[in-house]
Write a protein that holds these residues in place. Structure first.
Motif, PDB file in Angstrom:
ATOM      1  N   LEU A  30      -1.878   9.839  15.052  1.00 27.44           N
ATOM      2  CA  LEU A  30      -3.325   9.905  14.801  1.00 27.44           C
ATOM      3  C   LEU A  30      -4.098  10.110  16.102  1.00 27.44           C
ATOM      4  CD1 LEU A  30      -3.814   7.126  12.107  1.00 27.44           C
ATOM      5  CD2 LEU A  30      -3.932   9.589  11.787  1.00 27.44           C
ATOM      6  N   ARG A  89      -5.282  12.951   7.851  1.00 28.63           N
ATOM      7  CA  ARG A  89      -5.069  12.353   6.531  1.00 28.63           C
ATOM      8  C   ARG A  89      -3.610  12.480   6.106  1.00 28.63           C
ATOM      9  NH1 ARG A  89      -8.643  11.452   1.947  1.00 28.63           N
ATOM     10  NH2 ARG A  89     -10.248  11.988   3.433  1.00 28.63           N
ATOM     11  N   THR A  91      -1.011  12.839   8.023  1.00 26.29           N
ATOM     12  CA  THR A  91      -0.194  11.996   8.891  1.00 26.29           C
ATOM     13  C   THR A  91      -0.226  10.550   8.419  1.00 26.29           C
ATOM     14  OG1 THR A  91      -0.614  13.442  10.761  1.00 26.29           O
ATOM     15  CG2 THR A  91       0.104  11.215  11.269  1.00 26.29           C
ATOM     16  N   TYR A  92      -1.406  10.062   8.124  1.00 28.85           N
ATOM     17  CA  TYR A  92      -1.543   8.669   7.700  1.00 28.85           C
ATOM     18  C   TYR A  92      -0.908   8.441   6.329  1.00 28.85           C
ATOM     19  CZ  TYR A  92      -3.563   4.189   6.529  1.00 28.85           C
ATOM     20  OH  TYR A  92      -3.718   2.883   6.155  1.00 28.85           O
ATOM     21  N   VAL A  98       1.668   3.855  12.888  1.00 31.42           N
ATOM     22  CA  VAL A  98       0.360   3.763  13.535  1.00 31.42           C
ATOM     23  C   VAL A  98       0.428   2.660  14.575  1.00 31.42           C
ATOM     24  CG1 VAL A  98      -2.085   3.320  13.170  1.00 31.42           C
ATOM     25  CG2 VAL A  98      -0.774   4.542  11.445  1.00 31.42           C
ATOM     26  N   THR A 102      -4.611   0.676  16.822  1.00 28.27           N
ATOM     27  CA  THR A 102      -5.436   1.583  16.030  1.00 28.27           C
ATOM     28  C   THR A 102      -5.850   0.862  14.763  1.00 28.27           C
ATOM     29  OG1 THR A 102      -4.207   3.456  16.885  1.00 28.27           O
ATOM     30  CG2 THR A 102      -5.504   3.838  14.916  1.00 28.27           C
ATOM     31  N   PRO A 104      -7.069   1.854  11.365  1.00 26.22           N
ATOM     32  CA  PRO A 104      -7.414   2.935  10.438  1.00 26.22           C
ATOM     33  C   PRO A 104      -8.167   2.480   9.195  1.00 26.22           C
ATOM     34  CG  PRO A 104      -5.116   2.378  10.216  1.00 26.22           C
ATOM     35  CD  PRO A 104      -5.653   1.557  11.355  1.00 26.22           C
ATOM     36  N   HIS A 105      -8.219   1.176   8.935  1.00 26.45           N
ATOM     37  CA  HIS A 105      -8.860   0.698   7.712  1.00 26.45           C
ATOM     38  C   HIS A 105     -10.276   0.196   7.946  1.00 26.45           C
ATOM     39  CE1 HIS A 105      -5.109   1.133   5.632  1.00 26.45           C
ATOM     40  NE2 HIS A 105      -4.514   0.414   6.546  1.00 26.45           N
TER      41      HIS A 105
END
Length: 124
Positions: A30, A89, A91-92, A98, A102, A104-105
């Motif tokens: 990411l 998107r 990738t996640y 991750v 990071t 992400p949420h």
């Protein structure tokens, strides 16, 4: 004009080189995707503009060349932003690891909870 062409070329190439080096130093996929976005959104248009100015200097003005410049710039800006979003998107959602640093949420959390976390003086 030649100095401007050289400056745009060097700055654009410098942005791309800096992004490429930063990609090797990024912590996770990411972050790598995020690092390259400004280079494609700013560095490539600078190089394209330098190419147009060079053509303008050597062959003169042509309406078709100007239209090609605008179409190329618009395509670079649109494609780079959409591609970055889609790659991140995929990738996640694909389950790529991750980095724990990071978050992400962050956008999935309750806005009031996030605001109280950011504002220590706000009562809970």
């Amino acid at each position: 004009m030649e100095a401007l062409i050289g400056l745009l070329s060097v700055l654009g190439a410098g942005l791309l080189l800096t992004a490429a080096v930063a990609m090797f130093r990024a912590r996770d996929a990411l972050s790598r995707i995020n690092v390259f976005s400004p280079a494609t959104g700013l560095g490539l248009p600078m190089i394209v503009l330098a190419g147009y100015l060079h053509k303008l200097l050597t062959t003169g003005f042509a309406v078709l060349g100007l239209l090609q410049l605008f179409a190329t710039m618009l395509a670079l800006l649109m494609v780079s932003s959409v591609a970055t979003n889609v790659l991140a998107r995929a990738t996640y959602l694909g389950g790529a690891p991750v980095d724990p640093r990071t978050d992400p949420h962050d956008l999935a959390r309750d806005p009031d909870a996030a605001a109280s976390r950011c504002d220590p003086g706000r009562p809970e």
